[in-house]
Enzyme design. Structure first.
Site, short mmCIF file in Angstrom:
data_model
loop_
_atom_site.label_atom_id
_atom_site.label_comp_id
_atom_site.label_asym_id
_atom_site.label_seq_id
_atom_site.Cartn_x
_atom_site.Cartn_y
_atom_site.Cartn_z
N ARG A 116 75.32 40.79 52.58
CA ARG A 116 76.08 41.95 52.92
C ARG A 116 76.08 42.27 54.47
NH1 ARG A 116 77.85 45.62 54.39
NH2 ARG A 116 77.65 48.05 54.10
N TYR A 117 75.57 41.72 55.10
CA TYR A 117 75.93 41.80 56.67
C TYR A 117 76.62 40.48 57.24
CZ TYR A 117 72.46 45.61 56.53
OH TYR A 117 71.85 46.59 56.01
N ARG A 120 74.19 37.19 58.26
CA ARG A 120 72.79 37.03 57.67
C ARG A 120 72.80 37.27 56.51
NH1 ARG A 120 73.35 41.31 60.58
NH2 ARG A 120 72.63 43.43 60.36
N CYS A 129 55.27 38.30 42.15
CA CYS A 129 54.68 38.97 43.29
C CYS A 129 53.46 38.79 42.67
CB CYS A 129 55.14 40.50 43.30
SG CYS A 129 56.71 40.70 44.06
N CYS A 133 54.46 46.79 43.32
CA CYS A 133 54.74 48.04 43.76
C CYS A 133 55.48 48.85 42.75
CB CYS A 133 55.38 48.15 45.25
SG CYS A 133 54.68 47.12 46.24
N CYS A 136 59.34 49.61 43.36
CA CYS A 136 60.13 48.58 43.71
C CYS A 136 61.61 48.53 43.64
CB CYS A 136 59.71 47.19 42.78
SG CYS A 136 60.26 45.54 43.13
N ARG A 138 63.66 46.07 43.36
CA ARG A 138 64.15 45.18 42.67
C ARG A 138 63.58 45.13 41.11
NH1 ARG A 138 63.92 41.96 47.66
NH2 ARG A 138 65.70 42.63 48.92
N ASP A 297 64.19 54.22 47.91
CA ASP A 297 65.53 53.89 47.37
C ASP A 297 65.59 54.80 45.84
OD1 ASP A 297 66.49 52.12 49.30
OD2 ASP A 297 65.54 50.56 48.31
N ASP A 334 68.70 53.09 53.32
CA ASP A 334 69.28 51.70 52.88
C ASP A 334 70.35 52.53 52.06
OD1 ASP A 334 70.10 49.17 52.56
OD2 ASP A 334 68.21 48.60 51.97
N LYS A 341 71.60 49.25 55.86
CA LYS A 341 70.54 50.01 56.29
C LYS A 341 71.46 51.06 57.41
CE LYS A 341 67.08 46.56 55.68
NZ LYS A 341 68.02 45.58 55.00
#
Length: 460
Positions: A116-117, A120, A129, A133, A136, A138, A297, A334, A341
Site C-alpha cells: 500500500r505504501y 513498506r 491466531c 477478536c 477483526c 481480516r 474499521d 484507516d 492510515k
C-alpha cells in the site's frame, strides 16, 4: 520489579491444572474455549452470547484459558469478555460495511502481500491466531484453515520483495505470526534477512496478550538473531495487562526488541479518556510505547463496536499535555477503500499570517510564534539527499507538490471530462500551455491526447 505489581489470574475451573501445563503455550492452545458448554464452565452466558455462539457461519471463536480467566464472570459488560465472546449484534449489518474494508486484497500484487505504501509492505503469513477478536479487520480470512497461505505463496511474496528494491520495511502479520511453527517462522525471517534492501522487519502480534507463555527465552533468542526487528502488540484495556504479559514484554525487551502497542477504539470497552490514560500509563510501565489508536474499521461484524471519530479526538485531547508525550498514541482512521492510515487530532493551530502563527495548548493557553523573515530556503539542487531520493513509483503524493515536482494532483479522468468529448483543435494543439514554469514536467494529463477515442468518450 514493579511498585504496584500487575495481577495474575486463573479461573476457579483451572485451579487444579498443574503449573507445568498452565504455563505451557501448547496446552493453552489445545484447551481453547469455543462452545456454549465450555464458556459456561467459566461464566454465565447472556442470551445474546448464547444466540451468537449458536449461529452458523459465525466468525471463528477460540479463547485461551489464560485470557478467559481475566474476565469478571459476574459482569456481562466486562471489557475483555466483549472483545472475544460474540454477541447477537455481531450478526447485524450496517451501512458502509465491507468484507475487505481496507481493500488489502486489491492492493496485493501477489497473494498475501499488501503493498500500500511506497517503501513498506504488509506480509500476511498465516490466518491463525491464539484467540480471535470480534472486530477483526481480516475476518474474511482469519481463522479459516482453508484460507491459509501455502509455501508456494510465501515464495511468491519473497520473490516480489527480491525484485522490488524500494521496499525497506516488512511487517509480518496475518493472523498472528507468533502462532506459526517455530521452524517456519525462523525460515521466513532468515529469507527476509537475505534480501539486501530489507532494512527492518516488524512483527504485529497479539500472542503476548492472549498467550504470554509463548514468549519463551528460546523464542526471544531466535528473534534477536534477525535484528533490527521491531514488534507491535495489541492491548485495548488496562485489564489485559497482567504479571504474565509484563514478564513476556520484559523478555522481549531484554532481547533488544523495541515494543509498541496498537489499540482499537471500541464502544463500551475503551471509549473513555480515563480508561485510555490508565492504559497508556500501564503500557509504558512495561516498556511498551503506545503507537496507534485505530478507529474501528467498517468490517462485517464490527458495527456495534464503532464510535464517532469525535470520540477519538476527545481521547487525544485528554492525553496530549496531560501525560508524557511518548505515552500518547497517534489516532488514525484507516481509510475505507484502501487509502491507508490518516492521522486525526485536535486542532492546535488557530490562525496564521505571513510572519506568525497562533497556537493553543491543551489548557487553552494561546500564544504566538514569530516566523523568521530572513529564512534562507533549503536548496535541493545542492543537497546530496535531495538528489538521491529513494524511489516512490507513482506514490509521491502531496510531497511532490511541496518538492516542486508537480503543481497539482487531479482526480482520475479530470482532463478527459473537461474536454467534453471535443477533439484536437487550434486552441488545444499546444500542450506547453499547461506546463508550469520551473515545476516538474508539467504533464499531468493537461494537454489533449492524440487518441480520438479518448477525446470523444464523453461526448453527448
Amino acid at each position: 520489579m514493579f511498585v504496584n505489581p500487575f495481577p495474575s489470574k486463573r479461573a476457579p475451573v483451572y485451579a487444579d491444572v498443574p503449573d507445568e501445563k498452565w504455563y505451557d503455550w501448547r496446552w493453552q492452545l489445545s484447551n481453547r474455549l469455543n462452545t456454549v458448554e465450555e464458556f459456561e464452565r467459566v461464566l454465565r452466558l447472556t442470551d445474546s452470547e448464547r444466540k451468537a455462539l449458536s449461529q452458523k457461519g459465525l466468525f471463528r471463536v477460540d479463547v485461551t484459558p489464560y485470557f478467559v480467566s481475566l474476565i469478571d464472570p459476574d459482569d456481562p459488560d466486562d471489557p475483555i469478555r466483549k472483545q472475544v465472546i460474540p454477541r447477537e449484534e455481531e450478526i447485524v449489518p450496517f451501512t458502509g460495511m465491507m468484507e475487505d474494508s481496507l481493500a488489502e486484497d486489491q492492493h496485493s500484487p501477489v497473494p498475501g502481500l499488501v503493498h500500500r505504501y511506497p517503501d513498506r509492505v504488509l506480509m500476511l503469513v498465516t490466518t491463525q491466531c491464539a484467540s480471535y477478536c470480534r472486530y477483526c479487520t481480516r475476518s474474511r480470512i482469519v481463522g479459516d484453515p482453508s484460507a491459509t497461505f501455502s509455501r508456494s505463496e510465501f515464495e511468491m511474496q519473497l520473490d516480489y520483495l527480491r525484485h522490488t528494491p524500494q521496499v525497506r520495511d516488512v511487517l509480518l502479520s496475518g493472523g498472528d505470526p507468533l502462532t506459526l511453527a517455530p521452524r517456519l517462522l525462523e525460515e521466513l525471517l532468515q529469507k527476509l534477512r537475505e534480501i539486501p534492501h530489507i532494512e527492518i522487519i516488524r512483527i504485529g502480534t497479539r500472542v503476548p496478550v492472549f498467550l504470554p507463555m509463548r514468549i519463551t527465552e528460546e523464542l526471544c533468542t531466535m528473534l534477536e538473531k534477525y535484528h533490527p526487528l521491531w514488534m507491535n502488540i495489541h492491548v485495548n484495556h488496562p485489564n489485559e495487562i497482567t504479571k504474565e504479559l509484563a514478564e513476556a514484554c520484559d523478555r522481549l525487551s531484554r532481547a533488544g526488541i523495541p515494543l509498541g502497542n496498537q489499540s482499537v477504539l471500541l464502544a463500551g470497552i475503551n471509549d473513555c479518556v480515563h480508561i485510555q490514560r490508565k492504559l497508556v500509563h500501564d503500557l509504558v510501565r512495561i516498556r511498551v510505547r503506545p503507537y496507534y489508536l485505530y478507529q474501528c474499521d467498517l468490517v462485517e461484524g464490527a458495527g456495534h463496536f464503532r464510535t464517532p471519530v469525535a470520540k477519538g479526538i476527545e481521547i487525544i485531547e485528554g492525553l496530549r499535555g496531560h501525560t508524557s508525550g511518548y505515552a500518547v498514541p497517534t489516532y488514525v482512521v484507516d481509510a475505507p477503500g484502501g487509502g491507508g492510515k490518516i492521522p486525526v487530532m485536535p486542532n492546535y493551530l488557530i490562525s496564521m499570517s505571513d510572519h506568525k502563527i497562533v497556537l493553543r495548548n491543551y489548557e487553552g493557553y494561546i500564544t504566538t510564534y514569530e516566523e523568521p523573515l530572513d529564512y534562507k530556503p533549503h536548496d535541493p539542487k545542492t543537497c546530496v539527499y535531495c538528489q538521491n531520493k529513494r524511489p516512490e513509483p507513482g506514490q509521491k503524493g502531496i510531497t511532490a507538490l511541496l518538492d516542486g515536482e508537480e503543481m497539482f494532483i487531479k482526480p482520475e479522468g479530470f482532463d478527459q471530462l473537461h474536454r467534453r468529448g471535443g477533439g484536437i483543435h487550434r486552441l488545444r494543439a499546444d500542450p506547453s500551455k499547461w506546463k508550469p514554469l520551473g515545476i516538474g514536467s508539467g504533464d499531468n494529463e493537461a494537454a489533449p491526447t492524440n487518441d480520438p477515442k479518448l477525446d470523444q468518450s464523453n461526448s453527448i
